[in-house]
Design a protein around this motif. Sequence first.
Motif, PDB file in Angstrom:
ATOM      1  N   GLY A  78       1.758   4.969  -2.941  1.00  0.00           N
ATOM      2  CA  GLY A  78       1.566   6.261  -2.183  1.00  0.00           C
ATOM      3  C   GLY A  78       1.413   7.460  -3.010  1.00  0.00           C
ATOM      4  N   LEU A 135      -7.716   2.206   7.245  1.00  0.00           N
ATOM      5  CA  LEU A 135      -8.241   2.651   6.103  1.00  0.00           C
ATOM      6  C   LEU A 135      -9.710   2.494   6.171  1.00  0.00           C
ATOM      7  CD1 LEU A 135      -5.390   1.234   3.701  1.00  0.00           C
ATOM      8  CD2 LEU A 135      -5.977   3.640   4.399  1.00  0.00           C
ATOM      9  N   LEU A 171      -3.066   9.218   3.940  1.00  0.00           N
ATOM     10  CA  LEU A 171      -2.480   7.741   3.486  1.00  0.00           C
ATOM     11  C   LEU A 171      -3.277   7.664   2.091  1.00  0.00           C
ATOM     12  CD1 LEU A 171      -3.059   5.593   6.576  1.00  0.00           C
ATOM     13  CD2 LEU A 171      -1.187   6.228   5.656  1.00  0.00           C
ATOM     14  N   GLN A 215      -6.118  11.647  -3.277  1.00  0.00           N
ATOM     15  CA  GLN A 215      -6.254  12.720  -1.828  1.00  0.00           C
ATOM     16  C   GLN A 215      -7.349  13.641  -2.221  1.00  0.00           C
ATOM     17  OE1 GLN A 215      -2.384  13.769  -0.984  1.00  0.00           O
ATOM     18  NE2 GLN A 215      -1.696  11.512  -0.791  1.00  0.00           N
ATOM     19  N   TYR A 265       0.712  -1.315  -0.127  1.00  0.00           N
ATOM     20  CA  TYR A 265      -0.001  -0.074  -0.002  1.00  0.00           C
ATOM     21  C   TYR A 265       0.795   1.355  -0.022  1.00  0.00           C
ATOM     22  CZ  TYR A 265      -4.120   2.946   0.847  1.00  0.00           C
ATOM     23  OH  TYR A 265      -4.951   3.908   0.844  1.00  0.00           O
ATOM     24  N   LEU A 266       1.832   1.304   0.905  1.00  0.00           N
ATOM     25  CA  LEU A 266       2.755   2.568   0.942  1.00  0.00           C
ATOM     26  C   LEU A 266       3.548   2.880  -0.390  1.00  0.00           C
ATOM     27  CD1 LEU A 266       4.163   2.293   4.515  1.00  0.00           C
ATOM     28  CD2 LEU A 266       2.397   3.730   3.744  1.00  0.00           C
ATOM     29  N   LEU A 291      -3.606  -2.039   7.657  1.00  0.00           N
ATOM     30  CA  LEU A 291      -3.465  -0.818   7.796  1.00  0.00           C
ATOM     31  C   LEU A 291      -5.215  -0.556   8.201  1.00  0.00           C
ATOM     32  CD1 LEU A 291      -1.632   0.894   5.200  1.00  0.00           C
ATOM     33  CD2 LEU A 291      -1.102   1.175   7.558  1.00  0.00           C
TER      34      LEU A 291
END
Length: 196
Positions: free
Chosen positions: A24, A121, A71, A29, A20-21, A118
């Motif tokens: 990024g 989320l 995130l 967003q 997931y990171l 995570l």
Amino acid sequence: VGRLLPWGRSGSGTDPVLTYLDLGDVLFQEGGTDKVRGWEEGLLGPIIPDFQFVVEGDSVRLAARDRYVPLGGTTRWGGSLELQEPLSLGSGRSYALAFLDGARVWTPEARFRAQDALPILGEDVAARFSVGAGIGLTTLVGSIRLMVGYKLNPQEPDLYHPGDVARAALEGLPLESLRKDPWRRWRIHLGLGQVF
């Protein structure tokens, strides 16, 4: 409206957190001057407090920073309704404006929201809305917009200073033990250029 579908190498890592990171830079967003006014750029949606490693002699400790890190999410929708009323100010075009903005950012893939991945989320994926007003002025160098946004239904962390949330996390304190700051519902935006 947007939907990211991770597949192949971008969605099949053995560690869901690292996978997931790694996404990024392409995750969605929301928030900011041209999106959902009332939130800082990118901070509508899943966020976490920022931490830094501090080296002190032979040891390294984790310290709180006074900001949130977005995130992002693999899915989003957003929209704005803006009303403009012409004003008679000077020789250029000027107008008053009122707006209603809304968006939702979330990650529906269960593999990224698993307990060992995570979970944040999936904790709060409600749509968020802001209202506000402002003024737009046309100058020799272009259009300038000054706006004030108000979060109608903020996320829980939005009401606390990020440094306080980070320190509470380091000390194992619940979020409810912190003092809410009602001013964190407000956000001032300065925009350059005409949006509509």
